[in-house]
Motif scaffolding. Structure first.
Motif, mmCIF file in Angstrom:
data_model
loop_
_atom_site.group_PDB
_atom_site.id
_atom_site.type_symbol
_atom_site.label_atom_id
_atom_site.label_comp_id
_atom_site.label_asym_id
_atom_site.label_seq_id
_atom_site.Cartn_x
_atom_site.Cartn_y
_atom_site.Cartn_z
ATOM 1 N N GLN A 1 -46.181 -12.344 25.703
ATOM 2 C CA GLN A 1 -46.297 -13.090 24.452
ATOM 3 C C GLN A 1 -44.947 -13.455 23.831
ATOM 4 O OE1 GLN A 1 -48.751 -10.666 21.894
ATOM 5 N NE2 GLN A 1 -50.629 -11.246 22.946
ATOM 6 N N HIS A 2 -43.876 -12.777 24.266
ATOM 7 C CA HIS A 2 -42.559 -12.993 23.657
ATOM 8 C C HIS A 2 -41.515 -13.299 24.723
ATOM 9 C CE1 HIS A 2 -43.767 -11.711 19.653
ATOM 10 N NE2 HIS A 2 -44.506 -10.790 20.255
ATOM 11 N N ARG A 3 -41.021 -14.502 24.681
ATOM 12 C CA ARG A 3 -40.036 -14.936 25.677
ATOM 13 C C ARG A 3 -38.778 -14.056 25.668
ATOM 14 N NH1 ARG A 3 -39.766 -17.615 30.418
ATOM 15 N NH2 ARG A 3 -37.578 -17.949 30.798
ATOM 16 N N GLU A 4 -38.346 -13.621 24.472
ATOM 17 C CA GLU A 4 -37.130 -12.802 24.386
ATOM 18 C C GLU A 4 -37.325 -11.447 25.084
ATOM 19 O OE1 GLU A 4 -39.389 -12.528 20.474
ATOM 20 O OE2 GLU A 4 -38.688 -14.162 21.739
ATOM 21 N N LEU A 5 -38.528 -10.899 25.050
ATOM 22 C CA LEU A 5 -38.786 -9.648 25.768
ATOM 23 C C LEU A 5 -38.797 -9.896 27.277
ATOM 24 C CD1 LEU A 5 -41.556 -7.920 23.622
ATOM 25 C CD2 LEU A 5 -39.151 -7.299 23.801
ATOM 26 N N HIS A 6 -39.343 -11.013 27.675
ATOM 27 C CA HIS A 6 -39.360 -11.381 29.095
ATOM 28 C C HIS A 6 -37.933 -11.526 29.616
ATOM 29 C CE1 HIS A 6 -39.848 -14.084 32.578
ATOM 30 N NE2 HIS A 6 -40.955 -13.377 32.763
ATOM 31 N N LYS B 1 -39.420 -3.122 38.524
ATOM 32 C CA LYS B 1 -40.113 -3.693 37.369
ATOM 33 C C LYS B 1 -40.757 -2.633 36.472
ATOM 34 C CE LYS B 1 -43.496 -7.162 36.049
ATOM 35 N NZ LYS B 1 -44.426 -8.185 36.519
ATOM 36 N N ASN B 2 -41.484 -1.680 37.050
ATOM 37 C CA ASN B 2 -42.176 -0.675 36.235
ATOM 38 C C ASN B 2 -41.217 0.161 35.400
ATOM 39 O OD1 ASN B 2 -44.754 -1.432 37.061
ATOM 40 N ND2 ASN B 2 -44.723 -0.057 38.809
ATOM 41 N N LEU B 3 -40.109 0.568 35.989
ATOM 42 C CA LEU B 3 -39.126 1.355 35.238
ATOM 43 C C LEU B 3 -38.424 0.498 34.182
ATOM 44 C CD1 LEU B 3 -37.536 3.573 38.032
ATOM 45 C CD2 LEU B 3 -39.114 4.265 36.228
ATOM 46 N N ALA B 4 -38.201 -0.760 34.498
ATOM 47 C CA ALA B 4 -37.583 -1.664 33.528
ATOM 48 C C ALA B 4 -38.500 -1.892 32.328
ATOM 49 C CB ALA B 4 -37.232 -2.993 34.202
ATOM 50 N N ILE B 5 -39.806 -1.975 32.570
ATOM 51 C CA ILE B 5 -40.766 -2.140 31.472
ATOM 52 C C ILE B 5 -40.752 -0.895 30.580
ATOM 53 C CG2 ILE B 5 -43.222 -2.336 30.893
ATOM 54 C CD1 ILE B 5 -43.531 -4.152 33.352
ATOM 55 N N LYS B 6 -40.697 0.284 31.172
ATOM 56 C CA LYS B 6 -40.631 1.519 30.386
ATOM 57 C C LYS B 6 -39.346 1.567 29.563
ATOM 58 C CE LYS B 6 -43.518 4.535 33.169
ATOM 59 N NZ LYS B 6 -43.593 5.753 33.975
ATOM 60 N N THR B 7 -38.245 1.139 30.159
ATOM 61 C CA THR B 7 -36.974 1.102 29.452
ATOM 62 C C THR B 7 -37.061 0.157 28.263
ATOM 63 O OG1 THR B 7 -35.771 1.570 31.495
ATOM 64 C CG2 THR B 7 -34.510 0.585 29.697
ATOM 65 N N LEU B 8 -37.649 -0.987 28.473
ATOM 66 C CA LEU B 8 -37.830 -1.965 27.409
ATOM 67 C C LEU B 8 -38.720 -1.404 26.302
ATOM 68 C CD1 LEU B 8 -37.082 -4.879 26.663
ATOM 69 C CD2 LEU B 8 -39.158 -5.615 27.816
ATOM 70 N N PHE B 9 -39.755 -0.682 26.673
ATOM 71 C CA PHE B 9 -40.633 -0.044 25.691
ATOM 72 C C PHE B 9 -39.835 0.894 24.788
ATOM 73 C CE2 PHE B 9 -42.985 3.864 24.654
ATOM 74 C CZ PHE B 9 -43.956 3.356 23.806
ATOM 75 N N HIS B 10 -39.006 1.738 25.396
ATOM 76 C CA HIS B 10 -38.257 2.708 24.608
ATOM 77 C C HIS B 10 -37.181 2.066 23.743
ATOM 78 C CE1 HIS B 10 -40.219 6.295 26.000
ATOM 79 N NE2 HIS B 10 -40.143 5.851 27.239
ATOM 80 N N SER B 11 -36.669 0.929 24.171
ATOM 81 C CA SER B 11 -35.610 0.297 23.378
ATOM 82 C C SER B 11 -36.128 -0.683 22.326
ATOM 83 C CB SER B 11 -34.615 -0.426 24.298
ATOM 84 O OG SER B 11 -35.226 -1.508 24.953
#
Length: 62
Positions: A14-19, A33-43
């Protein structure tokens, strides 16, 4: 707050900046990808991150 891959993926879509940030994390840190998504979640979501409210709404809808 718990990590929910489905809600996080929907938020990223839904958010281009998160992508864009996800792509950046994958390249800079060399994460899959999965670890990067978790990292993004925490940040960007956990601990009163800028996308926390939206994430909580997505989580409730599931």
């Amino acid at each position: 707050m718990k990590y929910n891959k489905k809600a996080m993926t929907k938020l990223i879509n839904q958010h281009r900046e998160l992508h864009d940030e996800l792509k950046k994390i994958k390249v800079e840190m060399g994460l899959e990808k999965n670890l990067a998504i978790k990292t993004l979640f925490h940040s960007m979501v956990a601990d009163n991150g800028p996308y926390m409210k939206e994430y909580q709404e997505l989580e409730r809808m599931q």
